[in-house]
Design a protein around this motif. Structure first.
Motif, mmCIF file in Angstrom:
data_model
loop_
_atom_site.group_PDB
_atom_site.id
_atom_site.type_symbol
_atom_site.label_atom_id
_atom_site.label_comp_id
_atom_site.label_asym_id
_atom_site.label_seq_id
_atom_site.Cartn_x
_atom_site.Cartn_y
_atom_site.Cartn_z
ATOM 1 N N ILE A 1 -14.401 45.460 -36.890
ATOM 2 C CA ILE A 1 -12.911 45.638 -35.818
ATOM 3 C C ILE A 1 -13.246 44.877 -35.063
ATOM 4 C CG2 ILE A 1 -12.588 47.452 -34.181
ATOM 5 C CD1 ILE A 1 -14.484 50.386 -36.454
ATOM 6 N N VAL A 2 -14.251 44.390 -33.715
ATOM 7 C CA VAL A 2 -14.464 43.298 -32.754
ATOM 8 C C VAL A 2 -13.450 42.280 -33.516
ATOM 9 C CG1 VAL A 2 -16.009 41.519 -30.996
ATOM 10 C CG2 VAL A 2 -16.355 43.913 -31.891
ATOM 11 N N PHE A 3 -13.738 41.480 -34.265
ATOM 12 C CA PHE A 3 -13.615 40.243 -35.455
ATOM 13 C C PHE A 3 -12.164 40.884 -35.228
ATOM 14 C CE2 PHE A 3 -17.394 38.798 -34.451
ATOM 15 C CZ PHE A 3 -17.383 37.566 -34.252
ATOM 16 N N SER A 4 -11.818 42.227 -36.310
ATOM 17 C CA SER A 4 -10.654 42.860 -36.651
ATOM 18 C C SER A 4 -9.494 42.129 -35.512
ATOM 19 C CB SER A 4 -10.895 44.013 -36.818
ATOM 20 O OG SER A 4 -8.995 44.202 -37.408
ATOM 21 N N ALA A 5 -9.505 42.885 -34.295
ATOM 22 C CA ALA A 5 -9.134 43.509 -32.363
ATOM 23 C C ALA A 5 -8.646 41.315 -32.059
ATOM 24 C CB ALA A 5 -9.780 43.997 -32.069
ATOM 25 N N LEU A 6 -9.939 40.750 -32.519
ATOM 26 C CA LEU A 6 -9.577 39.645 -32.393
ATOM 27 C C LEU A 6 -8.371 38.657 -32.562
ATOM 28 C CD1 LEU A 6 -12.938 37.835 -30.801
ATOM 29 C CD2 LEU A 6 -11.178 38.318 -29.608
ATOM 30 N N SER A 7 -8.019 38.806 -34.156
ATOM 31 C CA SER A 7 -6.934 38.664 -34.653
ATOM 32 C C SER A 7 -5.637 38.666 -34.640
ATOM 33 C CB SER A 7 -6.987 38.797 -36.184
ATOM 34 O OG SER A 7 -6.821 40.103 -36.280
ATOM 35 N N GLY B 1 -8.519 37.592 -39.867
ATOM 36 C CA GLY B 1 -7.623 38.924 -40.619
ATOM 37 C C GLY B 1 -8.321 40.157 -40.200
ATOM 38 N N ASP B 2 -8.909 40.964 -41.649
ATOM 39 C CA ASP B 2 -8.881 42.339 -41.247
ATOM 40 C C ASP B 2 -10.434 42.503 -41.228
ATOM 41 O OD1 ASP B 2 -6.780 43.441 -41.831
ATOM 42 O OD2 ASP B 2 -6.976 43.538 -43.748
ATOM 43 N N GLY B 3 -11.154 41.180 -40.374
ATOM 44 C CA GLY B 3 -12.757 41.246 -39.714
ATOM 45 C C GLY B 3 -13.985 40.917 -40.999
ATOM 46 N N ASN B 4 -13.434 40.619 -42.339
ATOM 47 C CA ASN B 4 -13.593 40.527 -42.959
ATOM 48 C C ASN B 4 -13.513 38.988 -44.693
ATOM 49 O OD1 ASN B 4 -10.986 40.789 -44.079
ATOM 50 N ND2 ASN B 4 -12.149 42.302 -46.301
ATOM 51 N N THR B 5 -12.852 38.195 -43.146
ATOM 52 C CA THR B 5 -12.727 37.152 -43.545
ATOM 53 C C THR B 5 -14.159 36.520 -43.121
ATOM 54 O OG1 THR B 5 -12.230 36.169 -41.475
ATOM 55 C CG2 THR B 5 -10.664 36.462 -42.975
ATOM 56 N N TRP B 6 -14.546 34.887 -43.999
ATOM 57 C CA TRP B 6 -15.990 34.066 -43.820
ATOM 58 C C TRP B 6 -15.559 33.422 -42.534
ATOM 59 C CZ3 TRP B 6 -16.549 29.061 -40.921
ATOM 60 C CH2 TRP B 6 -15.188 28.616 -41.500
ATOM 61 N N GLN B 7 -15.098 33.251 -41.595
ATOM 62 C CA GLN B 7 -14.738 33.258 -39.937
ATOM 63 C C GLN B 7 -15.114 34.125 -39.258
ATOM 64 O OE1 GLN B 7 -11.918 32.952 -41.613
ATOM 65 N NE2 GLN B 7 -10.998 30.593 -41.518
ATOM 66 N N SER B 8 -14.994 35.963 -39.529
ATOM 67 C CA SER B 8 -15.310 36.803 -39.348
ATOM 68 C C SER B 8 -16.639 37.188 -39.811
ATOM 69 C CB SER B 8 -14.318 37.973 -39.365
ATOM 70 O OG SER B 8 -13.347 37.679 -39.507
ATOM 71 N N ILE B 9 -17.360 36.656 -40.318
ATOM 72 C CA ILE B 9 -18.177 36.831 -40.641
ATOM 73 C C ILE B 9 -19.852 36.188 -40.072
ATOM 74 C CG2 ILE B 9 -20.551 36.939 -42.414
ATOM 75 C CD1 ILE B 9 -18.101 39.574 -42.604
ATOM 76 N N SER C 1 -25.347 43.370 -45.083
ATOM 77 C CA SER C 1 -23.944 44.463 -45.156
ATOM 78 C C SER C 1 -23.300 43.128 -44.927
ATOM 79 C CB SER C 1 -24.594 45.698 -44.570
ATOM 80 O OG SER C 1 -25.535 46.475 -44.833
ATOM 81 N N LEU C 2 -22.898 42.662 -43.987
ATOM 82 C CA LEU C 2 -22.411 41.782 -43.443
ATOM 83 C C LEU C 2 -21.357 41.095 -44.533
ATOM 84 C CD1 LEU C 2 -22.930 41.080 -39.553
ATOM 85 C CD2 LEU C 2 -20.530 42.428 -40.673
ATOM 86 N N VAL C 3 -23.272 40.177 -44.910
ATOM 87 C CA VAL C 3 -22.908 39.446 -46.694
ATOM 88 C C VAL C 3 -21.822 39.852 -47.424
ATOM 89 C CG1 VAL C 3 -23.675 38.092 -47.822
ATOM 90 C CG2 VAL C 3 -24.151 37.732 -45.351
ATOM 91 N N LEU C 4 -22.577 41.187 -47.697
ATOM 92 C CA LEU C 4 -22.087 41.906 -48.960
ATOM 93 C C LEU C 4 -20.871 42.848 -48.665
ATOM 94 C CD1 LEU C 4 -23.181 43.436 -50.507
ATOM 95 C CD2 LEU C 4 -23.485 46.011 -49.832
ATOM 96 N N ILE C 5 -19.978 42.560 -47.420
ATOM 97 C CA ILE C 5 -18.937 42.818 -47.515
ATOM 98 C C ILE C 5 -18.089 41.977 -47.013
ATOM 99 C CG2 ILE C 5 -17.288 43.316 -45.388
ATOM 100 C CD1 ILE C 5 -18.390 45.332 -44.452
ATOM 101 N N TRP C 6 -18.281 40.037 -47.073
ATOM 102 C CA TRP C 6 -17.435 38.791 -47.365
ATOM 103 C C TRP C 6 -17.836 38.983 -48.633
ATOM 104 C CZ3 TRP C 6 -20.460 34.074 -48.457
ATOM 105 C CH2 TRP C 6 -19.293 33.497 -48.205
ATOM 106 N N LEU C 7 -18.417 38.955 -49.718
ATOM 107 C CA LEU C 7 -18.882 38.811 -50.943
ATOM 108 C C LEU C 7 -17.778 39.736 -51.933
ATOM 109 C CD1 LEU C 7 -22.167 38.176 -51.705
ATOM 110 C CD2 LEU C 7 -20.821 36.340 -51.164
ATOM 111 N N THR C 8 -17.635 41.056 -51.150
ATOM 112 C CA THR C 8 -17.287 41.982 -52.396
ATOM 113 C C THR C 8 -15.828 42.135 -51.676
ATOM 114 O OG1 THR C 8 -18.169 43.753 -50.527
ATOM 115 C CG2 THR C 8 -19.057 42.664 -53.276
#
Length: 460
Positions: free
Chosen positions: A105-111, A123-131, A344-351
Motif C-alpha cells: 500500500i505504501v508504494f501504491s500510494a507513492l504512485s 503502479g498498484d505496489g506490485n511492480t519490480w520497482q515497488s518490490i 511473500s513480497l517476491v511471490l507477489i511480484w512473480l505472480t
C-alpha cells in the motif's frame, strides 16, 4: 537494562496498529453498502462490542497480571497448549500478511506522486520497482527494531501524532462543510434496494477489520513499565479510533451525497478533500496515507516479532525463537517474521496476483483469538460484573465470526494446518519433551482432515 514502555508509547502502539490504510477509504467503503441510518446502527453495535473486548482485556490485565503474553497466554492458560499455539500461530501469520499489505500500500500510494499515463513506476505496489522499495523499507525497519523495542516505539509515537494531523484537518473541514440536507437525503437507503438491517450486517464486514490491532498493548505487556497501563492504553486507543471512524464516515455523508460517495475511487478521503480545499487536498491525504501506513507497519512489526518470542518462551514455538539480542529485541523471531514478509513480497511480484483473499483468510485467523479472550475471562471471572463483560466480549467475538462468513473460517484451516507440524517440532526442541495428550491428538487430526476439503475449495 531494558527500557520499559509507558502509557503514551503503549497507546500509540495500539492506535497506530488500528489506524492504518483503511480509514482513508472508509467513506467510500461504507457509502457503497449502507445508508446514514444503517451506519449509525452499525457503529453503535461495533462501538459496544469493541468496548466489551477492550474492557475484557483491561480486566484480565488486572486479575491475571502474571500472564505477560497477552492473547496467546490467555488462550493457553484457559484452553490448553495446542489452543494456545493455534492462537499464537494464527495471530503471527495474520501479522505477517498484514505487513506485506502495508508495504504494498505504501508504494501504491507513492504512485500518486510518481506515475503518469505514460510511466507506470510503482503502479498498484506490485511492480519490480515497488518490490525493491518495499524490501528496502522492510530491512530498514528490521534493523530499527533490532536496536530495541523502546526505540521503535518512540518513533511510532511520533508517526502516530503525525498521522492524526491530516485526519484532524479532514474532520474540521468536513464539520464546516457538513450539510444536513445532504446527510438526510435517502436516509434509510431505499435506493440501495436492501433492508436497513441487511445494510447494518454489510457494515459489519467493514468495521470487522478496522479494529484489528486492538490487542497491541496486551501483546507487548511484558515490556510495559506499569501493568495497569496496558488496559488503560487499550481503552484509550479504542475510544480514540472509534471517534475518528465515526467522524470520518458520518461527516463524509454530509459533504457528498451517498450515491456519489459510493462511486469515488479510493482513497476516497482524497476526493472529498479536493472538494473542500482544492487540488492540495489530494496531496495532504496521500502524504497522510503514507505516514499512517508506515506507522501501522512499524506497530505490526513489533507485535509480529513479539508473538514467536512469547510462544517460544512458553515452549509452543521452537526454542531458537526465544533468543533476544543485547538490546532485548526479539532477534530470532524478527528474522523469522521479516524473511517470511520478504518471501511473500517476491511471490507477489512473480505472480502479479491479487492477495486480497489470502489477507481476508489470514484476518479471519485473528478473530478466534479475540473470541478466546472473552471466553477466558468468562471462565475465570469471580465477580458478576466481570462475567457480564466476558459474556459481552464472547457475543461480539461470535458475531464477528458470523459476519465475516463461515466460509472464510473454514478456509483459514488451510493456514492452521502447517502450523501443527511447527507445534510438534517445537515439543522436540525443548528439554522436557512432553508427549501429546489424547485431546491434542484428536484436535490435530480434526484440523488436518478439515484442511483437505478446505484446500480443495481454495484451489477452486
Amino acid at each position: 537494562m531494558e527500557k520499559k514502555l509507558g502509557l503514551s508509547a503503549l497507546t500509540a502502539l495500539v492506535l497506530s496498529s488500528m489506524l492504518g490504510a483503511g480509514v482513508f477509504s472508509l467513506p467510500q467503503n461504507m457509502a457503497q453498502v449502507a445508508s446514514p441510518a444503517a451506519l449509525l446502527i452499525g457503529w453503535a453495535i461495533t462501538g459496544v462490542g469493541i468496548l466489551f473486548l477492550a474492557i475484557a482485556m483491561l480486566v484480565l490485565t488486572r486479575i491475571r497480571p502474571d500472564l505477560d503474553g497477552g492473547i496467546f497466554t490467555y488462550a493457553r492458560e484457559g484452553f490448553g497448549e495446542l489452543i494456545g499455539f493455534c492462537s499464537a500461530w494464527g495471530y503471527w501469520l495474520c501479522a505477517v500478511i498484514a505487513n506485506v499489505s502495508y508495504l504494498v500500500i505504501v508504494f501504491s500510494a507513492l504512485s500518486f506522486f510518481t506515475d503518469t499515463p505514460e510511466l507506470r513506476l510503482f503502479g498498484d505496489g506490485n511492480t519490480w520497482q515497488s518490490i525493491v522499495g518495499a524490501s528496502v523499507l522492510l530491512w530498514v525497519v528490521h534493523f530499527l527494531v533490532l536496536r530495541g523495542v523502546q526505540t521503535a516505539a518512540s518513533i511510532n509515537l511520533a508517526a502516530t501524532l503525525a498521522k492524526l494531523v491530516p485526519l484532524g484537518l479532514f474532520v474540521v473541514l468536513a464539520a464546516i462543510a457538513f450539510n444536513s440536507d445532504v446527510f438526510t437525503l435517502d436516509f434509510h437507503g431505499i435506493d440501495l434496494g436492501v433492508p436497513v438491517w441487511e445494510q447494518v450486517k454489510n457494515t459489519m464486514l467493514i468495521t470487522l477489520w478496522v479494529f484489528i490491532g486492538v490487542e497491541g498493548a496486551v501483546v507487548v505487556s511484558a515490556r510495559a513499565r506499569n501493568k495497569k497501563d496496558v488496559g488503560r492504553a487499550t481503552l484509550l486507543a479504542v475510544i480514540s479510533a472509534l471517534s475518528v471512524y465515526l467522524l470520518v464516515t458520518l461527516l463524509s455523508m454530509g459533504v457528498v451525497a451517498r450515491p456519489e460517495l459510493a462511486e469515488m475511487r479510493n482513497p476516497s478521503m482524497a476526493g472529498i478533500m479536493v472538494r473542500m480545499m482544492g487540488s492540495w487536498g489530494e496531496i495532504v491525504i496521500a502524504a497522510g496515507l503514507i505516514v499512517s501506513v508506515c506507522g501501522a507497519y512499524l506497530s505490526w512489526t513489533i507485535m509480529a516479532a513479539e508473538v514467536p518470542l512469547l510462544a517460544a518462551t512458553h515452549k509452543a514455538f521452537p526454542r531458537i525463537f526465544a533468543r533476544q539480542n543485547a538490546n532485548n529485541a526479539p532477534a530470532a523471531s524478527l528474522w523469522l517474521t521479516n524473511l517470511s514478509v520478504q518471501a511473500s513480497l517476491v511471490l507477489i511480484w512473480l505472480t502479479g496476483s491479487d492477495y486480497n483473499t489470502l489477507l481476508t483468510i489470514a484476518s479471519e485467523m485473528i478473530l478466534v483469538p479475540y473470541f478466546l479472550v472473552g471466553a477466558f475471562l468468562l471462565k475465570i471471572a469471580q465477580r458478576p460484573l466481570h462475567k457480564v463483560i466476558g459474556v459481552g466480549a464472547c457475543i461480539y467475538g461470535l458475531w464477528l465470526l458470523y459476519a465475516s462468513g463461515p466460509m472464510h473460517l473454514l478456509l483459514s484451516v488451510v493456514l492452521y494446518a502447517p502450523g501443527l507440524f511447527v507445534f510438534i517440532y517445537a515439543r522436540r526442541t525443548h528439554d522436557d519433551n512432553v508427549l501429546l495428550k489424547r485431546r491434542e491428538l484428536a484436535l490435530i487430526g480434526l484440523l488436518l482432515v478439515a484442511s483437505v476439503p478446505a484446500t480443495w475449495m481454495l484451489v477452486r
